[in-house]
Design a protein around this motif. Structure first.
Motif, PDB file in Angstrom:
ATOM      1  N   ASN A  30       0.824  -1.196   0.000  1.00  0.00           N
ATOM      2  CA  ASN A  30       0.000   0.000   0.000  1.00  0.00           C
ATOM      3  C   ASN A  30       0.869   1.261   0.000  1.00  0.00           C
ATOM      4  OD1 ASN A  30      -2.364   1.498   0.099  1.00  0.00           O
ATOM      5  ND2 ASN A  30      -2.428   1.501   2.333  1.00  0.00           N
ATOM      6  N   ARG A  34       1.069   4.051  -2.964  1.00  0.00           N
ATOM      7  CA  ARG A  34       0.770   5.461  -2.701  1.00  0.00           C
ATOM      8  C   ARG A  34       1.899   6.371  -3.168  1.00  0.00           C
ATOM      9  NH1 ARG A  34      -0.330   5.878   3.253  1.00  0.00           N
ATOM     10  NH2 ARG A  34      -1.283   3.848   3.334  1.00  0.00           N
ATOM     11  N   GLU A  44      -7.645   7.051  -2.722  1.00  0.00           N
ATOM     12  CA  GLU A  44      -7.679   6.971  -1.259  1.00  0.00           C
ATOM     13  C   GLU A  44      -8.202   8.279  -0.657  1.00  0.00           C
ATOM     14  OE1 GLU A  44      -3.926   6.699   0.978  1.00  0.00           O
ATOM     15  OE2 GLU A  44      -4.720   4.785   1.695  1.00  0.00           O
ATOM     16  N   HIS A  48     -11.664   8.780   1.546  1.00  0.00           N
ATOM     17  CA  HIS A  48     -11.674   9.403   2.876  1.00  0.00           C
ATOM     18  C   HIS A  48     -12.588  10.629   2.883  1.00  0.00           C
ATOM     19  CE1 HIS A  48      -8.803   6.958   5.023  1.00  0.00           C
ATOM     20  NE2 HIS A  48      -7.940   7.024   4.011  1.00  0.00           N
TER      21      HIS A  48
END
Length: 144
Positions: A30, A34, A44, A48
């Motif tokens: 992950n 990113r 992501e 959020h």
């Protein structure tokens, strides 16, 4: 028994270590994604943001107000309207019974008066009165 005190503890320790290793590897993947794939970070952030927006919406006055209105509509539909209909039906039924009772009693009284007129008055005038009273008395029969 070897390395472990018993088989249950050994299986638990092995599974726990394996899950820790899988968590570490997936966290590493992950973090790598990113850093090196810009769209992953964007997705992501959007997720959020959507979550935060949804939580804010749930905490807002409008959301509570809408939930309250929905609950009130449900209460009215499921409890108040059926109760009101049953109460109205009971009132109508009671009224119909009372009207029938009054109609029956009135018809009997008019028949009694009509019979008394027949015995007291003779002739054309008597027949006209009896015919009129009989016709009017039919209205009370319709009520019954």
């Amino acid at each position: 028994m070897g390395l472990f005190e018993d088989a249950g503890t050994g299986i638990y320790d092995f599974a726990s270590d394996t899950m820790d290793n899988i968590g570490t590897v997936s966290s590493g993947i992950n973090n790598f994604a990113r850093e090196h794939i810009p769209s992953v970070r964007l997705v992501e952030d959007v997720m959020h943001g959507a979550y935060d927006w949804g939580i804010d919406q749930l905490r807002s006055f409008e959301a509570y107000s809408e939930i309250e209105k929905s609950l009130e509509r449900s209460l009215i539909r499921t409890l108040y309207v059926p109760a009101k209909k049953r109460a109205t039906a009971r009132i109508i039924e009671k009224f119909d019974k009372e009207a029938k009772k009054i109609g029956t009693k009135t018809k009997q009284e008019i028949d009694s008066i009509n019979n008394q007129i027949d015995a007291e008055i003779k002739g054309e005038f008597s027949n006209a009165i009896q015919d009129t009273v009989s016709k009017e008395n039919l209205k009370w029969e319709n009520l019954i």
